[in-house]
Scaffold this motif. Sequence first.
Motif, PDB file in Angstrom:
ATOM      1  N   LEU A  36      71.258 -30.377 -21.550  1.00 47.16           N
ATOM      2  CA  LEU A  36      71.568 -30.351 -22.948  1.00 47.16           C
ATOM      3  C   LEU A  36      70.240 -29.735 -23.814  1.00 47.16           C
ATOM      4  O   LEU A  36      70.106 -29.052 -24.655  1.00 47.16           O
ATOM      5  CB  LEU A  36      71.741 -31.956 -23.533  1.00 47.16           C
ATOM      6  N   ALA A  37      69.047 -30.151 -23.006  1.00 53.68           N
ATOM      7  CA  ALA A  37      67.735 -29.951 -23.725  1.00 53.68           C
ATOM      8  C   ALA A  37      67.685 -28.280 -23.604  1.00 53.68           C
ATOM      9  O   ALA A  37      67.357 -27.448 -24.435  1.00 53.68           O
ATOM     10  CB  ALA A  37      66.553 -30.595 -22.831  1.00 53.68           C
ATOM     11  N   VAL A  90      68.703 -25.199 -32.073  1.00 51.34           N
ATOM     12  CA  VAL A  90      68.838 -26.243 -32.827  1.00 51.34           C
ATOM     13  C   VAL A  90      68.181 -27.437 -32.504  1.00 51.34           C
ATOM     14  O   VAL A  90      67.637 -27.592 -31.470  1.00 51.34           O
ATOM     15  CB  VAL A  90      70.523 -26.787 -32.562  1.00 51.34           C
ATOM     16  N   GLU A  91      68.067 -28.247 -33.305  1.00 49.05           N
ATOM     17  CA  GLU A  91      66.868 -29.398 -33.460  1.00 49.05           C
ATOM     18  C   GLU A  91      67.413 -30.778 -32.639  1.00 49.05           C
ATOM     19  O   GLU A  91      66.652 -31.499 -32.262  1.00 49.05           O
ATOM     20  CB  GLU A  91      66.464 -29.840 -34.796  1.00 49.05           C
ATOM     21  N   ASN A  92      68.925 -31.082 -32.490  1.00 51.82           N
ATOM     22  CA  ASN A  92      69.390 -32.213 -31.894  1.00 51.82           C
ATOM     23  C   ASN A  92      70.696 -31.950 -31.376  1.00 51.82           C
ATOM     24  O   ASN A  92      71.445 -31.014 -31.633  1.00 51.82           O
ATOM     25  CB  ASN A  92      69.265 -33.383 -33.051  1.00 51.82           C
ATOM     26  N   GLY A 136      76.623 -30.097 -30.838  1.00 54.04           N
ATOM     27  CA  GLY A 136      77.784 -30.350 -30.927  1.00 54.04           C
ATOM     28  C   GLY A 136      78.644 -29.645 -32.074  1.00 54.04           C
ATOM     29  O   GLY A 136      79.911 -29.206 -31.761  1.00 54.04           O
ATOM     30  N   ARG A 137      78.068 -29.461 -33.128  1.00 56.95           N
ATOM     31  CA  ARG A 137      78.638 -28.923 -34.558  1.00 56.95           C
ATOM     32  C   ARG A 137      78.540 -27.504 -34.006  1.00 56.95           C
ATOM     33  O   ARG A 137      79.477 -26.577 -34.456  1.00 56.95           O
ATOM     34  CB  ARG A 137      77.873 -29.186 -35.501  1.00 56.95           C
ATOM     35  N   PRO A 149      81.422 -34.827 -32.152  1.00 53.20           N
ATOM     36  CA  PRO A 149      80.372 -35.206 -31.299  1.00 53.20           C
ATOM     37  C   PRO A 149      79.711 -36.480 -31.382  1.00 53.20           C
ATOM     38  O   PRO A 149      79.777 -37.012 -32.524  1.00 53.20           O
ATOM     39  CB  PRO A 149      79.365 -34.203 -32.110  1.00 53.20           C
ATOM     40  N   ARG A 150      79.209 -36.898 -30.415  1.00 50.39           N
ATOM     41  CA  ARG A 150      78.392 -38.335 -30.099  1.00 50.39           C
ATOM     42  C   ARG A 150      77.189 -37.970 -30.499  1.00 50.39           C
ATOM     43  O   ARG A 150      76.111 -36.930 -30.079  1.00 50.39           O
ATOM     44  CB  ARG A 150      78.320 -38.636 -28.746  1.00 50.39           C
ATOM     45  N   PRO A 151      76.302 -38.715 -31.398  1.00 48.56           N
ATOM     46  CA  PRO A 151      74.886 -38.656 -31.841  1.00 48.56           C
ATOM     47  C   PRO A 151      73.945 -38.817 -30.510  1.00 48.56           C
ATOM     48  O   PRO A 151      74.223 -39.103 -29.670  1.00 48.56           O
ATOM     49  CB  PRO A 151      74.716 -39.652 -32.647  1.00 48.56           C
TER      50      PRO A 151
END
Length: 110
Positions: free
Chosen positions: A27-28, A36-38, A43-44, A108-110
């Motif tokens: 994921l990183a 993207v930052e997070n 997910g978006r 998406p999960r945070p």
Amino acid sequence: MPNPHRGDVEAIIGGRRYTLRLTLGALAELEAAFAVENLDALGRRFASGQLGARDLVRLLGAGIRGGGTPLSDEEVAALPLGDGLEPIATAIANMLERCFSSGGDASPRP
């Protein structure tokens, strides 16, 4: 053997079985690749449905490496598409769904 409780997905590419898994490291890697930052933004980005061939290579590569097979994105890009793109796209979609959904919905999960 893929373990769905870990989020594993099986993909057969060029007659070879691969386990796809989105680990924290994968994921990183994808956050950096997609700038993207997070995880929410990641997910978006995936939910937008606007993915190109390079995006699929990055996703498949991160999933294959997360599943334990050390292939570079260049090696992933060279994998044969003997069965077409649909099985690969389906495996990637399943991998993303297992990672980003909670309780069966695709948000998406945070």
